[in-house]
Write a protein that holds these residues in place. Structure first.
Motif, PDB file in Angstrom:
ATOM      1  N   GLY A 199       0.784  -1.230   0.000  1.00  0.00           N
ATOM      2  CA  GLY A 199       0.000   0.000   0.000  1.00  0.00           C
ATOM      3  C   GLY A 199       0.815   1.278   0.000  1.00  0.00           C
ATOM      4  N   ASP A 238       4.664   9.843  -5.088  1.00  0.00           N
ATOM      5  CA  ASP A 238       4.259  11.080  -5.779  1.00  0.00           C
ATOM      6  C   ASP A 238       2.743  11.115  -5.973  1.00  0.00           C
ATOM      7  OD1 ASP A 238       6.739  12.174  -5.858  1.00  0.00           O
ATOM      8  OD2 ASP A 238       7.149  11.681  -7.965  1.00  0.00           O
ATOM      9  N   GLY A 239       2.026  10.653  -4.959  1.00  0.00           N
ATOM     10  CA  GLY A 239       0.575  10.691  -5.015  1.00  0.00           C
ATOM     11  C   GLY A 239      -0.066   9.565  -5.798  1.00  0.00           C
ATOM     12  N   LEU A 240       0.762   8.737  -6.450  1.00  0.00           N
ATOM     13  CA  LEU A 240       0.220   7.607  -7.210  1.00  0.00           C
ATOM     14  C   LEU A 240       0.273   6.346  -6.349  1.00  0.00           C
ATOM     15  CD1 LEU A 240       2.147   8.032 -10.599  1.00  0.00           C
ATOM     16  CD2 LEU A 240      -0.284   8.530 -10.203  1.00  0.00           C
ATOM     17  N   ALA A 241      -0.649   5.425  -6.574  1.00  0.00           N
ATOM     18  CA  ALA A 241      -0.504   4.091  -5.981  1.00  0.00           C
ATOM     19  C   ALA A 241       0.771   3.487  -6.539  1.00  0.00           C
ATOM     20  CB  ALA A 241      -1.700   3.225  -6.341  1.00  0.00           C
ATOM     21  N   ALA A 242       1.457   2.723  -5.705  1.00  0.00           N
ATOM     22  CA  ALA A 242       2.753   2.183  -6.117  1.00  0.00           C
ATOM     23  C   ALA A 242       2.646   1.473  -7.471  1.00  0.00           C
ATOM     24  CB  ALA A 242       3.283   1.224  -5.055  1.00  0.00           C
ATOM     25  N   ASP A 296       0.762   2.024  -9.985  1.00  0.00           N
ATOM     26  CA  ASP A 296       0.701   2.960 -11.115  1.00  0.00           C
ATOM     27  C   ASP A 296       2.065   3.609 -11.357  1.00  0.00           C
ATOM     28  OD1 ASP A 296      -1.962   2.357 -11.398  1.00  0.00           O
ATOM     29  OD2 ASP A 296      -2.590   3.951 -10.018  1.00  0.00           O
ATOM     30  N   TRP A 297       2.744   3.950 -10.239  1.00  0.00           N
ATOM     31  CA  TRP A 297       4.086   4.535 -10.393  1.00  0.00           C
ATOM     32  C   TRP A 297       5.024   3.544 -11.059  1.00  0.00           C
ATOM     33  CZ3 TRP A 297       9.014   3.361  -8.658  1.00  0.00           C
ATOM     34  CH2 TRP A 297       9.978   4.371  -8.839  1.00  0.00           C
ATOM     35  N   ASP A 325       4.349   5.858   3.284  1.00  0.00           N
ATOM     36  CA  ASP A 325       3.783   4.645   3.865  1.00  0.00           C
ATOM     37  C   ASP A 325       3.588   4.891   5.353  1.00  0.00           C
ATOM     38  OD1 ASP A 325       6.343   4.566   4.858  1.00  0.00           O
ATOM     39  OD2 ASP A 325       6.988   2.878   3.632  1.00  0.00           O
ATOM     40  N   ALA A 372       7.881   8.999  -1.522  1.00  0.00           N
ATOM     41  CA  ALA A 372       7.062   7.834  -1.201  1.00  0.00           C
ATOM     42  C   ALA A 372       6.438   8.001   0.171  1.00  0.00           C
ATOM     43  CB  ALA A 372       7.907   6.571  -1.242  1.00  0.00           C
ATOM     44  N   THR A 399       2.364   4.692  -1.502  1.00  0.00           N
ATOM     45  CA  THR A 399       2.049   5.651  -2.560  1.00  0.00           C
ATOM     46  C   THR A 399       3.305   6.442  -2.895  1.00  0.00           C
ATOM     47  OG1 THR A 399       1.374   7.353  -0.990  1.00  0.00           O
ATOM     48  CG2 THR A 399      -0.348   5.903  -1.823  1.00  0.00           C
TER      49      THR A 399
END
Lengths: 109, 1003
Positions: free
Chosen positions: B211, B215-219, B221-222, B499, B497, B213
Motif C-alpha cells: 500500500g 508522488d501521489g500515485l498508488a505504487a 501505477d508509479w 507509507d 514515497a 504511494t
C-alpha cells in the motif's frame, strides 16, 4: 572472472580468453647450476598475499605472453606490460607505489 | 481451509482458467498464478515432506526463499526435481508431484523418524555410523543412500534447448522493485547503458502489496509509469523472469533468464544464461522476512506474515479463515489489516514487544482486533494443518495462558536484507543492532580491477525499511554508479514515497525466550533440512563454535534454499549459546548462484555435436563412406580401422596389418602436427627444444627428435626435416601440435626473445598420406613425376616434386618398419591425391589402414608412442633412447633435470619387450608383481605394461612395458596381473619384435 589488458592487443580480455603462467621474471638455471639453484628455479615459486607479478598469455587472442602486476588479496590490477623485459617498467612500479606504499616483491620494490 | 477469494488478485487473470495436475489429481488455477497459489486455491496446503523427519510441510513463503514446497515438475524428458512451487508459474497442462515421501504425501512411513527425533540429534550420522567399521559398507551406506536426496533424478535426456547470451553495459541493476526501478532510472539519466533484471514475472516488488504511494500515485501505477519510461530509453535493457544470480570478479555477473518455463513447447529456449560484463552493479534485491522460532512453527498453516498477504493481494488466495498473527515488529500488522479487508478473521495478534507498535497497531486495534502485548506462542497445535495456538508470556518459559483456535499462523521476526550478491565477491557486512540485521558495509565493497568498489546496494537490501528512504537511497546509488561508470549526473527530483509510520522491532530469536527443551526441540530453524533450535545449541555445547563448523555439523543452511530463512536465526541461537555478540559469530559464506539454476543453462548450447568442434582431415568424408570406425585423437577423428562387409573391428585390423606388411597400405597422416621453424637462430633454438642436435642436420635430410619438459620428462617426439639453411619443419604427435607450438612460442617470447626465429603451425595447411609397404615405390613410380628411387630419395631423406601432377613433398620416413613414403600435398588436393592413390594402388593390393594398425606396426618394431610409453614421469633414458640425447650440446630443455641423482640412475623402470609364455595378450596397464607388500598392505610392483597387442605378423601377443632394471634382465620370466584371474607369466625380451636390423624400411 578477472579482466586484464593485453598490452599487444591493446584491449581488455576476460580471464577465459587468457591462460595463466605463474610467477613472472623467473631466472632460468640450466646445466652447471647447483641442485639448490635448479630446485629453486623449477619448483620454488613465491605466492604472496598482496603485490604479485604474474605471466599471462593472450591465449584466445594474439597468443602473446605478457606480465600483470596485481594484488592477490583484492585482485586489483596495477598494470600489464610486455613479457620481453627482465624487470617491471618504472611506470608499473610507480602505479603500485601509489596504491601500496612500501611494497616489495622478491628483489623489486 | 485455503481457498480462492472473490476479491483481490492483482496478478491473476480470472478470464483465463488453467488446468493442471498435482499427484495425479486435476486442479484448476488462473493465468498469473504461482503454482503455490494455485495449490492453495485448491485447498492443497500440504505440499511436501521434510528431508530428515519426513514431517508434513506446507508452503511457508511466497518467493525464492521457500524451503518446503519443493516439487517434481513435468514428466520424462521434461522432468525437473526440486522446483519451488512459489517460483513456478502455473500453466495449462502442468504436471506436479510432491517428493520425499513413501508411499504417499498424506501417509509417509518415513515420518517415524520424527518420533525418533530424540535419537537423531545434530551430528547423529557422525556419532552413529563410525562403529563397527565393517558395518559401513554393507549396512549403513546402502540405507543412507536409499534415504538420501530430495527429489528424484531425471531419467530421460533433457528435451529442451538452452543458450548463453553475452551482454556488455556500464551498469547492471538487479531487482525490479521500486528501488531497482528508481536506481535504473537515475543511472540511465546519466547516459550510460543500463541492464535491469527482475527475477519474477512482474515488477514493483513489495510496494504494491504494502500500500505504498509514490508522488501521489498508488505504487502499482508509479511502477507501470516508470517501467514505461525506462522501456522508452535507448540505453536501457529490461528483462523480467531474469535473476541476477551471481556477482564475480571485475564486474562480471551471471543472470538466469527463465524464458519458457511457463510456456513449454513453444519453441523458445527454456533458459538463457546472461554473461554480463559491466563497470558497476546495483543490487536492489530487497529483503526476506524471518520466521520466528517457536514450537510447531513448521506445521502446515504456519506462514510468513508477508507471504500471507502476498497470496491474498497478488493471487486472491486465502491461506485460511482464521489467522493468528505473531510478530516482533510493526510490518506484520499490515497482514492483519489486509486479511480484515478481505473479509477474513484475525482473532488475535501476538506481539512479543511489551510496549507494542505504532500507527499500524493502532489501526488494527481500531478495527476491533485484539492485540496481546508481551506475549508469544508457546506451541502450535495440529498435525497436517494448524488447529490452534497456545499463548504464553514471551519473557517466560512457556506456561500456557490461553488457547486460540485458528488455521493459519502468520509470523514475522523482522526482515533480513538480501545481501547475497553484495557478498559473492567479497563485500563485507555490518551488524545493525537497531534493526537487528546484517546489512552491507558501504566502506568495504567488492573491489574491481581498479581497486575501487564496483557494487552498490539500494533500498531494502541496504537496510532501508521505509519506502521514502528506499527511493532516496536508490536515486543516490543510481546516480553514483552512473557517475562511476562514466556518465554525467543531472539534477532530478527524487519521487516522494509515503507509507505508514513504524516503530522499532525488538529482536526475538526464541519464543518464549526461556523455552524448555521440549519446546526448543520442536522449534525449527532450517525447515528443509530439519534443524531445530536444540540442534544448534547441542552443536555449540559440543564445541562447534565457528559458525562454519556449526553449519556443517547440524546441516543448518545446507539445503537447496541455502538457509535464506534459517541462517540469521541459527546464528543468533549460536551466539546466545556461545555468549558472544552476533557480529562476532558472523555469517557463513554467501556463494553464487542466489537460488539454484539449471545445469543445462550453464552448459548452454554446448551439447551433442556443439560440445566441441570436431577437426576433420580433407579425406574425412572418404573414410566415413568406406567403413571407418572412428576414434577421437586430440580433437580430430581418425579411422581406427576400415570395416569391410561383415568383418569385426579386430578382423579388419588384422587384415590391414598383414596387407600393409605384405603389399601396400595408406594411412591418412594429415593430423600429424607440422610446425615450421624459420630464421637465422632457428638451428640454435631447435637445439634447445630437442634433446638431440638439429642444427647440424643437412637440408634434404630428416631426423627423429625428442622434446622434453624443463623437468626432464619426455613430452613429444617426431621427425624433423631441414628444408633450407634457415628453415626446419618439425613433425609433432597428432594430439601435441597446438601444445608444442605454444611451448615453442613461450620459450621464444619469454626467455630467448632476442633470438631471430619465427614459428608457424601449418598442420591444417597440408594433407599427408603415408604410403607404406613393399609395393610403395612401385605405385609411386607408376604415378610418376618425381624420382623416388633409393638413390635419389634414400631412407631419412625428403624431396619436393610432383606425383601425378600434384605438388608434393615426399619424406622417406617409416613408423611401420616397411618401405614408406609420407607424402604431403596442399590440403585442398588431399582428397584428390588420396583417391588417385587408391585407384592406382588397386593393382598393388592397396588398402587404407587405421590407427590401430598403425599402433601394431609400430609396436612390432618397438617404436614408442607418446602417451603410451610416456605418462609425464618417463625420461628418454627409460625408453632406451639415450642415443637421441646429444652429449655434445651444452644445454637443452630437460638436460639439467636429467642430471639429478634420481634421474641419472639406471635403477629405474625401463623399457623392454614382453612375451607371454602362453602367447596370450597381456592386459593394458597390467602391473609386474614383485615380492612382498607395502605399508598399506598392497602388493609390491616392479613394472607395468605400456603397450600390448595381438601381433598378426607374429601370430601371438606382444607387449612393451617398463620393468625395473628391465634391459639387464633379458630372458627372465616375471608375473603380470590379470583382472579376475591368476597372474600371467611373461618373458622379458627386446622390444623390437620384427625386422631388428631395419632392412625392410631401408630399401
Amino acid at each position: 572472472m578477472l579482466i586484464l589488458n593485453c598490452p599487444y592487443c591493446g584491449c581488455y580480455k576476460d580471464e577465459t580468453e587468457l591462460s595463466a603462467g605463474g610467477e613472472a621474471h623467473l631466472k632460468r638455471f640450466g646445466p652447471g647450476a647447483s641442485d639448490a639453484e635448479f630446485e629453486g628455479y623449477l619448483f620454488g615459486r613465491v605466492n604472496p598475499k598482496g603485490v604479485h607479478f604474474e605471466r599471462w598469455r593472450c591465449a584466445s587472442g594474439c597468443g602473446k605472453w605478457f606480465h600483470a602486476a596485481r594484488c592477490t588479496a583484492t585482485l586489483e590490477v596495477f598494470g600489464t606490460y610486455k613479457a620481453q623485459t627482465l624487470k617491471p617498467p618504472q611506470a608499473i612500479k610507480d602505479a603500485i607505489s601509489a596504491k601500496r606504499p612500501g611494497w616489495t616483491w622478491r628483489d623489486f620494490s | 481451509m485455503s481457498t480462492r477469494l472473490a476479491s483481490h488478485g492483482r496478478l491473476i487473470n480470472r478470464a483465463r482458467a488453467l488446468s493442471f495436475t498435482f499427484n495425479g489429481k486435476v486442479m484448476s488455477g488462473f493465468e498469473g498464478d504461482s503454482l503455490a497459489a494455485s495449490l492453495l486455491a485448491n485447498d492443497q496446503m500440504l505440499m511436501g515432506r521434510s528431508f530428515k523427519y519426513h514431517r508434513p510441510r506446507g508452503v511457508l513463503a511466497s518467493g525464492g526463499e521457500e524451503p518446503n514446497a519443493l516439487i517434481n515438475l513435468g514428466v520424462e524428458s521434461g522432468f525437473e526435481p526440486n522446483a519451488r512451487a512459489t517460483t513456478t508459474e502455473t500453466f495449462s497442462g502442468l504436471t506436479a508431484a510432491s517428493q520425499n515421501h513413501f508411499p504417499s504425501l498424506e501417509f509417509d512411513v518415513g515420518a517415524i523418524n520424527s518420533k525418533l527425533s530424540r535419537f537423531l540429534p545434530a551430528g547423529f550420522y557422525y556419532k552413529m555410523f563410525i562403529h563397527p567399521r565393517s558395518f559401513w559398507k554393507h549396512i549403513y551406506e546402502p540405507i543412507i543412500r536409499h534415504s538420501a536426496g530430495l527429489g528424484k533424478a531425471p531419467k530421460a535426456r533433457d528435451q529442451d534447448s538452452y543458450e548463453h547470451y553475452y551482454h556488455h553495459c556500464e551498469v547492471m541493476v538487479v531487482g525490479g522493485g521500486i528501488a531497482g526501478l528508481q536506481a535504473a532510472q537515475s543511472a540511465a539519466a546519466t547516459g550510460v547503458r543500463v541492464l535491469l533484471v527482475e527475477q519474477t514475472a512482474h515488477w514493483g516488488g513489495r510496494a504494491p502489496v504494502d500500500g505504498v504511494t509514490i508522488d501521489g500515485l498508488a505504487a502499482e501505477d508509479w511502477v507501470a509509469q516508470t517501467l514505461a519510461e525506462l522501456a522508452a530509453c535507448d540505453n536501457v535493457v529490461i528483462r523480467n523472469r531474469t535473476q541476477g544470480s551471481g556477482v564475480y570478479d571485475h564486474g562480471y555477473a551471471l543472470a538466469y533468464e527463465r524464458i519458457a518455463d511457463h510456456t513449454p513447447g513453444d519453441g523458445r529456449p527454456r533458459h538463457r544464461l546472461w554473461r554480463v560484463r559491466c563497470k558497476q552493479i546495483v543490487t536492489a534485491t530487497g529483503a526476506i522476512e524471518r520466521p520466528l522460532s517457536f514450537a510447531g512453527n513448521d506445521i502446515p498453516g504456519v506462514m510468513l506474515a508477508s507471504a500471507v498477504r502476498d497470496y491474498v493481494v497478488n493471487f486472491a488466495v486465502s491461506p485460511g479463515d482464521r489467522t493468528v498473527v505473531v510478530t516482533n515488529n510493526d510490518d506484520a500488522y499490515r497482514t492483519a489489516l489486509c486479511l480484515l479487508e478481505a473479509g477474513l478473521e484475525v482473532p488475535l495478534i501476538v506481539d512479543a514487544r511489551p510496549e507494542g507498535g505504532g500507527a499500524l497497531m493502532e489501526a488494527v486495534q481500531a478495527s476491533g482486533i485484539r492485540v496481546a502485548l508481551g506475549r508469544g506462542i508457546a506451541k502450535v497445535k495440529g498435525g497436517k494443518r494448524v488447529t490452534g495456538v497456545q499463548i504464553c508470556a514471551q519473557a517466560g518459559e512457556g506456561s500456557v495462558l490461553e488457547e486460540v483456535a485458528c488455521d493459519v499462523v502468520a509470523m514475522s521476526g523482522g526482515w533480513s536484507p538480501v545481501v547475497h550478491l553484495w557478498s559473492h565477491c567479497g563485500g563485507k557486512l555490518i551488524w545493525d543492532a537497531d534493526q537487528a540485521m546484517f546489512r552491507p558495509d558501504p566502506d568495504q565493497p567488492p573491489l574491481g580491477a581498479d581497486g575501487a568498489g564496483f557494487v552498490k546496494v539500494a533500498g531494502l537490501a541496504n537496510g532501508h525499511l521505509r519506502s521514502a528512504p528506499v527511493l532516496e537511497d536508490a536515486a543516490e546509488q543510481g546516480r553514483a554508479v552512473g557517475r562511476a561508470a562514466g556518465g554525467k549526473v543531472q539534477k532530478a527530483a527524487v519521487p516522494a514515497a509515503m507509507d505508514a509510520e513504524e516503530v522499532a522491532l525488538s529482536p526475538v530469536w526464541l519464543m518464549p525466550q526461556g523455552a524448555s527443551y521440549a519446546l526448543r526441540s520442536k522449534a525449527w530453524l532450517d525447515f528443509q533440512n530439519d534443524v531445530k533450535v536444540s540442534d544448534v545449541q547441542l552443536a555449540a555445547q559440543e564445541g562447534f563454535e565457528s559458525v562454519e563448523h556449526a553449519k556443517r555439523y547440524t546441516t543448518l543452511g545446507m539445503a537447496t534454499d541455502q538457509g535464506k530463512l534459517s541462517n540469521i536465526n541459527g546464528l543468533a541461537i549460536l551466539s546466545k549459546s556461545l555468549n558472544a555478540p552476533i557480529p562476532d559469530v558472523g555469517t557463513t559464506t554467501f556463494r553464487p548462484p542466489y537460488t539454484p539454476i539449471s545445469m543445462a543453462s550453464l552448459a548452454g548450447e554446448a551439447r551433442g555435436e556443439l560440445f566441441q568442434p570436431v577437426r576433420k582431415t580433407p579425406m574425412h568424408a572418404w573414410h566415413d563412406s568406406h567403413g571407418a570406425d572412428w576414434e577421437p585423437v586430440g580433437g580430430w577423428r581418425r579411422p581406427y580401422a576400415y570395416l569391410r562387409g561383415s568383418e569385426t573391428v579386430a578382423q579388419a585390423v588384422e587384415r590391414e596389418v598383414i596387407n600393409t606388411r605384405e603389399k601396400l597400405g595408406f594411412l591418412d597422416a594429415s593430423t600429424l602436427g607440422k610446425i615450421i621453424v624459420k630464421g637465422p637462430d632457428a638451428g640454435k633454438f631447435l637445439d634447445m627444444m630437442y634433446t638431440n642436435m638439429m642444427s647440424n642436420l643437412q637440408p634434404g635430410r630428416c631426423r627423429y627428435g625428442l622434446m622434453c619438459s624443463e623437468n626432464g620428462f619426455l613430452s613429444d617426439d617426431g621427425v624433423v626435416a631441414r628444408i633450407d639453411e634457415q628453415t626446419w619443419l618439425c613433425h609433432t604427435t597428432s594430439g601435441g601440435a597446438d601444445r608444442i607450438h605454444a611451448h615453442m612460442e613461450e620459450w621464444l617470447q619469454t626467455e630467448w626473445w632476442d633470438w631471430k626465429v619465427w614459428v608457424v603451425n601449418v598442420t591444417e595447411q597440408l594433407a599427408q598420406v603415408a604410403v607404406v609397404g613393399p609395393n610403395a615405390r612401385k605405385l609411386l613410380e607408376k604415378l610418376g613425376g618425381m624420382d623416388v628411387s633409393a638413390e635419389r630419395l634414400p631412407f631419412m631423406a625428403w624431396a619436393d616434386g610432383t606425383i601425378a601432377g600434384i605438388d608434393c613433398r615426399a619424406y622417406r620416413i617409416s613408423f611401420s618398419g616397411e618401405l614408406s613414403y609420407e607424402i604431403a600435398v596442399p590440403a585442398n588436393q588431399g582428397l584428390v591425391f588420396w583417391e588417385m592413390l587408391m585407384e592406382a594402388g588397386a593393382e598393388f593390393g592397396a588398402m587404407p589402414y587405421g590407427t590401430e594398425c598403425l599402433h601394431i606396426l609400430r609396436a612390432e618394431k618397438g617404436f614408442i608412442m607418446i602417451g603410451d610409453e610416456t605418462d609425464g614421469t618417463v625420461i628418454p633414458q627409460d625408453l632406451g633412447l639415450s642415443w637421441a640425447i646429444s652429449k655434445k650440446k651444452d644445454d637443452f630443455l630437460g638436460k639439467r633435470a636429467q642430471q639429478r641423482s634420481f634421474m641419472d640412475n639406471p635403477d629405474r623402470w625401463q623399457l623392454v619387450g614382453l612375451e607371454t609364455l602362453d602367447g596370450s595378450v597381456l592386459e593394458d596397464g597390467a602391473y609386474a608383481i614383485a615380492e612382498g607388500s607395502n605399508a598399506n598392505g598392497q602388493g609390491n610392483t616392479q613394472g607395468r605394461v605400456t603397450s600390448t597387442y595381438y601381433s598378426p605378423t607374429l601370430g601371438k601377443g606382444i607387449a612393451m612395458g617398463l620393468v625395473h632394471n628391465g634391459p639387464e634382465r633379458m630372458g627372465e620370466v616375471i608375473y603380470f596381473t590379470k583382472i579376475g584371474t591368476n597372474p600371467v607369466q611373461a618373458k622379458i625380451v627386446s622390444p623390437v619384435f620384427y625386422d631388428p636390423e631395419g632392412e625392410k624400411a631401408n630399401v
